[in-house]
Motif scaffolding. Structure first.
Motif: not given
Ligand code: ADP
Length: 401
Positions: A316-343
């Motif tokens: 559960v996370l509060a940021r500013g006025d907003a309150h969120w429920g969060e799910v994280r999916v974390a892997d130990s894979g190859p990762g993604i280069a910064p240049a591709e993170q929005s693409a």
């Protein structure tokens, strides 16, 4: 198949299989609801040498009514309405006026949900093979009906939108959606026939053949999920996707999604486990959250090498006025280069380094669009070589006052 009639004479089961194949093919090229229902009852009656056949679909109130009938007087069926339960079968049998052993009814099922009913009145007492044939026909009809609905919905809505926005950008989506729709029905037929073969309806199947059939079915399922993604993307682009707003307990959905993907992770000798699970309940669409999580965990399994690890947690996370429920999916894979993170969230984008894995590059685009439609956000934290964490944030059901 010019030799078919010769086989027909020797083996009546072969004749039925051939006729069923022809009906499946005809259904593939049938795109209106009226045509699909009519074709199903007319050709179904012929296939089973039945005196009458009816196809029932629910109306807006969920009551079944006859959408197409063959061999029954119009006025008899016109006013017939019944809820979708056991009672409908008795009433339908009464309507067709046949004894128990000459009445077969099977549900139309799409994605595990019953969407209607097909029933026939046979001239002779029916056999188990008749019931299997009618089930196979019902499977074909259910897919064709669903396609007629979706295809119509996508085409009409998208054409409206294209006209309104003059957006040539969606032409590709429209072409793909039409293609996906046309491929879906024959693919449904392939799946259906594999099942019939596995059930030994057409004779004994040995272990090697069963294994091969299993592979055909698995590839078929994979292709179906790709097609569903293409259709989903087209619908999202056309703005016709509805999401509901109901309380969704994130730990429950996370647990479900993890369970679904454990076999896939096991096959790659990966550890897929639940981490810290804060009791976060959000306002969202349960089925869509599950779809998104299955997609993210599926990606983690797909792109993380053998022996890697994947951890799913909630917070559960509060940021500013907003309150969120969060799910994280974390892997130990190859990762993604910064240049591709929005693409990677763009439709059809696939990173060069991961192109060997199956996929078309739509999962993340669909997931992000759906999360945003539910009032949330889909984020990524990643460093090349140090794994990736995808984070779903959705509005908390009861934010603290
Ligand atoms: P697909 O999985 O069909 O390629 P997606 O939209 O789900 O499509 O993903 C787009 C691209 O993002 C993938 O092709 C891959 O390059 C990258 N990607 C997604 N998830 C991961 C991950 N967990 N680790 C590394 N790369 C990923």
């Amino acid at each position: 198949m010019s030799t078919a009639p010769a086989f027909d004479a020797v083996d009546p089961a072969f004749a039925q299989l051939r006729r069923l194949t022809e009906i499946s093919r005809a259904l593939t090229y049938t795109t209106s609801l009226e045509q699909v229902t009519r074709l199903t009852v007319e050709r179904g009656a012929e296939l089973l040498d039945a005196q009458a056949a009816v196809l029932m679909l629910p109306d807006a109130e969920g009551l079944l009514h006859v959408r197409a009938a063959h061999g029954v007087a119009e006025e008899l069926v016109a006013r017939f309405r019944a809820p979708l339960n056991d009672e409908v079968l008795g009433r339908l049998q009464g309507l067709l006026g046949v004894p128990d052993d000459c009445f077969i009814a099977v549900p139309l099922v799409v994605g595990g949900a019953v969407t209607g009913l097909v029933a026939v009145a046979t001239r002779q007492p029916s056999t188990a093979a008749d019931e299997s044939l009618l089930s196979a026909l019902a499977d074909q009809a259910a897919v064709a009906l669903e396609n007629a609905r979706l295809g119509g919905e996508v085409r009409v809505e998208m054409e409206d939108r294209l006209r309104a926005s003059e957006g040539a950008t969606s032409a590709k989506d429209r072409a793909l959606a039409t293609l996906a729709h046309d491929i879906r029905s024959p693919l449904g037929a392939i799946q259906g026939y594999c099942e019939l073969l596995e059930d030994e309806i057409y004779g004994p199947v040995n272990d090697r053949q069963r294994e091969a059939l299993g592979r055909v079915r698995m590839s078929g399922r994979h292709l179906l999920s790709l097609l569903d993604n293409v259709m989903d993307m087209a619908r999202i682009s056309a703005g016709v996707v509805q999401v509901s707003a109901e309380p969704v307990a994130l730990p429950d959905v996370a647990r479900d999604a993890v369970h679904m993907l454990i076999p896939a992770a096991d096959a790659k000798l990966q550890t897929l486990q639940l981490g810290r699970m804060a009791p976060a309940t959000v306002t969202a669409d349960h089925a869509r959250v599950r779809q998104i999580l299955v997609n993210l965990i599926g990606n983690a399994v797909k792109f993380t090498p053998q022996d890697g690890s994947i951890c799913v947690s909630t917070a559960v996370l509060a940021r500013g006025d907003a309150h969120w429920g969060e799910v994280r999916v974390a892997d130990s894979g190859p990762g993604i280069a910064p240049a591709e993170q929005s693409a990677i969230f763009q439709p059809y984008y696939r990173s060069e380094g991961t192109a060997h894995a199956p996929g078309v590059g739509l999962g993340l685009a669909i997931s992000r669009a759906l999360v945003e439609q539910m009032g949330g956000e889909l984020d990524l934290e990643s460093e090349p070589g140090a794994g990736s964490t995808f984070i779903i944030r959705l509005p908390l059901l009861h934010p603290p006052a």
